[in-house]
Design a protein around this motif. Structure first.
Motif, PDB file in Angstrom:
ATOM      1  N   GLU A 140       0.878  -1.377   0.159  1.00  0.00           N
ATOM      2  CA  GLU A 140       0.026   0.004  -0.070  1.00  0.00           C
ATOM      3  C   GLU A 140       0.862   1.221   0.084  1.00  0.00           C
ATOM      4  O   GLU A 140       0.414   2.348  -0.442  1.00  0.00           O
ATOM      5  N   SER A 141       2.018   1.334   0.752  1.00  0.00           N
ATOM      6  CA  SER A 141       2.693   2.266   0.780  1.00  0.00           C
ATOM      7  C   SER A 141       3.746   2.592  -0.479  1.00  0.00           C
ATOM      8  O   SER A 141       4.095   4.088  -0.592  1.00  0.00           O
ATOM      9  N   LYS A 142       4.185   1.647  -1.146  1.00  0.00           N
ATOM     10  CA  LYS A 142       4.979   1.705  -2.131  1.00  0.00           C
ATOM     11  C   LYS A 142       4.521   1.613  -3.643  1.00  0.00           C
ATOM     12  O   LYS A 142       5.094   2.360  -4.493  1.00  0.00           O
ATOM     13  N   HIS A 143       3.497   0.717  -3.731  1.00  0.00           N
ATOM     14  CA  HIS A 143       3.302   0.306  -4.900  1.00  0.00           C
ATOM     15  C   HIS A 143       1.744   0.816  -5.477  1.00  0.00           C
ATOM     16  O   HIS A 143       1.465   0.754  -6.520  1.00  0.00           O
ATOM     17  N   MET A 144       0.912   1.041  -4.545  1.00  0.00           N
ATOM     18  CA  MET A 144      -0.443   1.219  -4.921  1.00  0.00           C
ATOM     19  C   MET A 144      -0.713   2.636  -5.194  1.00  0.00           C
ATOM     20  O   MET A 144       0.222   3.356  -4.574  1.00  0.00           O
ATOM     21  N   PRO A 145      -1.532   2.949  -6.212  1.00  0.00           N
ATOM     22  CA  PRO A 145      -1.684   4.465  -6.559  1.00  0.00           C
ATOM     23  C   PRO A 145      -2.306   5.352  -5.223  1.00  0.00           C
ATOM     24  O   PRO A 145      -3.278   4.656  -4.706  1.00  0.00           O
ATOM     25  N   LYS A 146      -1.566   6.349  -4.996  1.00  0.00           N
ATOM     26  CA  LYS A 146      -2.163   7.284  -3.976  1.00  0.00           C
ATOM     27  C   LYS A 146      -3.267   8.221  -4.068  1.00  0.00           C
ATOM     28  O   LYS A 146      -3.197   9.151  -4.763  1.00  0.00           O
ATOM     29  N   THR A 147      -4.457   7.433  -3.898  1.00  0.00           N
ATOM     30  CA  THR A 147      -5.703   8.267  -4.168  1.00  0.00           C
ATOM     31  C   THR A 147      -6.352   8.592  -3.196  1.00  0.00           C
ATOM     32  O   THR A 147      -7.463   9.683  -3.078  1.00  0.00           O
ATOM     33  N   PHE A 148      -6.226   8.309  -2.005  1.00  0.00           N
ATOM     34  CA  PHE A 148      -6.563   8.827  -0.478  1.00  0.00           C
ATOM     35  C   PHE A 148      -6.008   9.996  -0.076  1.00  0.00           C
ATOM     36  O   PHE A 148      -4.779   9.870   0.209  1.00  0.00           O
ATOM     37  N   PHE A 157      -2.269   8.773   0.486  1.00  0.00           N
ATOM     38  CA  PHE A 157      -1.846   7.487   0.891  1.00  0.00           C
ATOM     39  C   PHE A 157      -2.653   6.451  -0.151  1.00  0.00           C
ATOM     40  O   PHE A 157      -3.438   6.701  -0.824  1.00  0.00           O
ATOM     41  N   GLY A 158      -2.173   5.160  -0.184  1.00  0.00           N
ATOM     42  CA  GLY A 158      -2.612   3.896  -0.990  1.00  0.00           C
ATOM     43  C   GLY A 158      -3.995   3.562  -0.353  1.00  0.00           C
ATOM     44  O   GLY A 158      -4.765   2.664  -1.251  1.00  0.00           O
ATOM     45  N   SER A 159      -4.150   3.692   0.830  1.00  0.00           N
ATOM     46  CA  SER A 159      -5.468   2.862   1.564  1.00  0.00           C
ATOM     47  C   SER A 159      -5.873   3.872   2.347  1.00  0.00           C
ATOM     48  O   SER A 159      -5.411   5.007   2.790  1.00  0.00           O
ATOM     49  N   LYS A 160      -7.210   3.771   2.846  1.00  0.00           N
ATOM     50  CA  LYS A 160      -7.980   4.304   3.882  1.00  0.00           C
ATOM     51  C   LYS A 160      -7.441   4.279   5.319  1.00  0.00           C
ATOM     52  O   LYS A 160      -7.206   5.093   6.183  1.00  0.00           O
ATOM     53  N   ALA A 161      -6.811   3.189   5.274  1.00  0.00           N
ATOM     54  CA  ALA A 161      -6.242   2.547   6.849  1.00  0.00           C
ATOM     55  C   ALA A 161      -5.081   3.615   7.053  1.00  0.00           C
ATOM     56  O   ALA A 161      -4.587   3.933   8.178  1.00  0.00           O
ATOM     57  N   ALA A 162      -4.225   3.739   6.120  1.00  0.00           N
ATOM     58  CA  ALA A 162      -2.946   4.365   5.961  1.00  0.00           C
ATOM     59  C   ALA A 162      -3.403   6.155   6.373  1.00  0.00           C
ATOM     60  O   ALA A 162      -2.560   6.643   7.125  1.00  0.00           O
ATOM     61  N   VAL A 163      -4.595   6.323   5.782  1.00  0.00           N
ATOM     62  CA  VAL A 163      -4.920   7.762   6.128  1.00  0.00           C
ATOM     63  C   VAL A 163      -5.499   7.922   7.573  1.00  0.00           C
ATOM     64  O   VAL A 163      -5.124   8.944   8.308  1.00  0.00           O
ATOM     65  N   ASP A 164      -5.897   6.952   8.315  1.00  0.00           N
ATOM     66  CA  ASP A 164      -6.254   7.001   9.387  1.00  0.00           C
ATOM     67  C   ASP A 164      -5.275   7.045  10.480  1.00  0.00           C
ATOM     68  O   ASP A 164      -5.184   7.750  11.376  1.00  0.00           O
ATOM     69  N   LYS A 165      -4.274   6.107  10.028  1.00  0.00           N
ATOM     70  CA  LYS A 165      -3.216   6.090  10.856  1.00  0.00           C
ATOM     71  C   LYS A 165      -2.241   7.381  10.671  1.00  0.00           C
ATOM     72  O   LYS A 165      -1.749   7.846  11.818  1.00  0.00           O
ATOM     73  N   HIS A 166      -2.196   7.864   9.667  1.00  0.00           N
ATOM     74  CA  HIS A 166      -1.515   9.470   9.578  1.00  0.00           C
ATOM     75  C   HIS A 166      -2.187  10.332  10.487  1.00  0.00           C
ATOM     76  O   HIS A 166      -1.519  11.370  10.840  1.00  0.00           O
TER      77      HIS A 166
END
Length: 382
Positions: A140-148, A157-166
């Motif tokens: 999610e952090s390196k290869h997925m497109p950062k749409t969130f 970020f690449g996922s909603k969980a990464a946004v919540d953690k940030h």
């Protein structure tokens, strides 16, 4: 178990004779049986002193032996920098060029693939032996497109969980009890560490108190009226004035106009300038007044040093110029020493034949030069 056997013999067979070698749990009826047992081959091998293992480098033309694994690692770092990855298994002596080779070695030789599952990323050389959640977080952090996107800042970020953690780490604040400031949860462990002022050596419980003290400490600096140097403590200023500006003894040279406050400095001046140079260097034609100056000259001009970056032998005098950061004139790449720059210019940089007329950058083909001109020097109007 050993303890239960010892208790059984203690209460039931008090006349039994134990073997005299530590770690052996054998008992006998007579002393003759004990001596015959202790002279066996197994006990002779056990009591032999351990010899240090000799490790041999596989990549050198001349086979060299090393007594410890640490000396082998230093040898690989200096002479074989291309083998930067070493096996993570404790005690293994294998080195590799990439992580993928190391993973294949671990799965085949150490059987990590059977006992412990290895999770490897499909898009890069990253691998882990922990939960699948860690591999998913890497993807999610390196290869997925950062749409969130974060609502408070411009981070993506690449996922909603990464946004919540940030959001929890950097946009939720906690009040510090020592300094009363609002600190983000991500910076809380660093904010609570004790810090020391490098000027006045005072200690503070958190970085908030240290930052407020730092502004006051700049204003309270004491300056010397003669030379303008600043000191945090009055005692250091007094020692500076006493040692530098109140020296009454002045040593003057009898042959020239040189003068100094230090007697040792005057002796060195006499040896270098005015004494007869009778002692000659064995390696060159230079001559000096004393043997100490000859030894200094040999260590500076005739002793070689091994460069850890490019594995070349350089003179000690040229160490500062050789180890400074160099940049290529053609492609603007930076290197840690002069040897790496020469290797780059002789091998890879000769293929860049297409030059930009504006910024003097070199490229391998016309397509790269055209994209560079469009992106940097040509304005495209729609």
């Amino acid at each position: 178990m050993y303890n239960s056997l010892m208790n059984h013999i203690k209460y039931s067979h008090k006349e039994a004779i134990k073997c005299g070698i530590l770690g052996c749990a054998t008992f006998f009826h007579t002393e003759e049986e004990k001596e015959q047992h202790m002279q066996q081959v197994s006990h002779e091998k056990r009591n032999k002193p351990c010899k240090s293992k000799e490790i041999r480098c596989k990549y050198c033309e001349s086979d060299k032996l090393y007594s410890t694994l640490k000396s082998l690692r230093l040898h690989m770092k200096r002479l074989h920098p291309e083998f930067s990855m070493r096996c993570s298994r404790v005690g293994c002596q294998e080195f590799f060029k990439s992580k993928s080779e190391m993973v294949a070695h671990i799965n085949s030789w150490h059987k990590r693939g059977q006992k412990q599952r290895v999770l490897q990323c499909k898009q890069c050389e990253y691998f882990t032996r922990h939960d699948e959640h860690i591999l998913r977080r890497h993807v999610e952090s390196k290869h997925m497109p950062k749409t969130f996107k974060c609502d408070r800042c411009d981070a993506k970020f690449g996922s909603k969980a990464a946004v919540d953690k940030h959001f929890i780490q950097f946009h939720t604040f906690v009040n510090c009890k020592t300094c009363g400031q609002d600190v983000a949860l991500g910076h809380k462990p660093y904010h609570g560490k004790p810090s020391v002022c490098y000027r006045c050596k005072l200690r503070f419980k958190c970085s908030g108190l240290y930052q407020s003290h730092r502004e006051k400490c700049k204003q309270t600096l004491l300056t010397c009226k003669v030379c303008g140097k600043s000191f945090p403590v009055d005692s250091r200023l007094k020692n500076h004035v006493k040692n530098v500006h109140t020296k009454t003894m002045i040593f003057r040279c009898e042959h020239c106009d040189h003068s100094t406050h230090d007697k040792i400095h005057m002796q060195g001046h006499m040896q270098r300038k005015h004494l007869p140079k009778t002692i000659k260097c064995e390696l060159c034609d230079k001559s000096f007044a004393t043997e100490s100056l000859v030894n200094i000259h040999k260590s500076a001009a005739h002793s070689f040093i091994h460069c850890a970056e490019c594995a070349q032998e350089i003179l000690r005098v040229h160490k500062s110029t050789h180890m400074s950061v160099k940049s290529c004139r053609r492609c603007k790449c930076k290197f840690k020493c002069q040897g790496l720059l020469e290797i780059h210019s002789n091998k890879s940089c000769q293929n860049n034949n297409y030059c930009c007329d504006i910024c003097q950058k070199y490229f391998k083909n016309k397509a790269d030069l055209y994209t560079h001109m469009v992106n940097n020097h040509i304005r495209v109007y729609k």
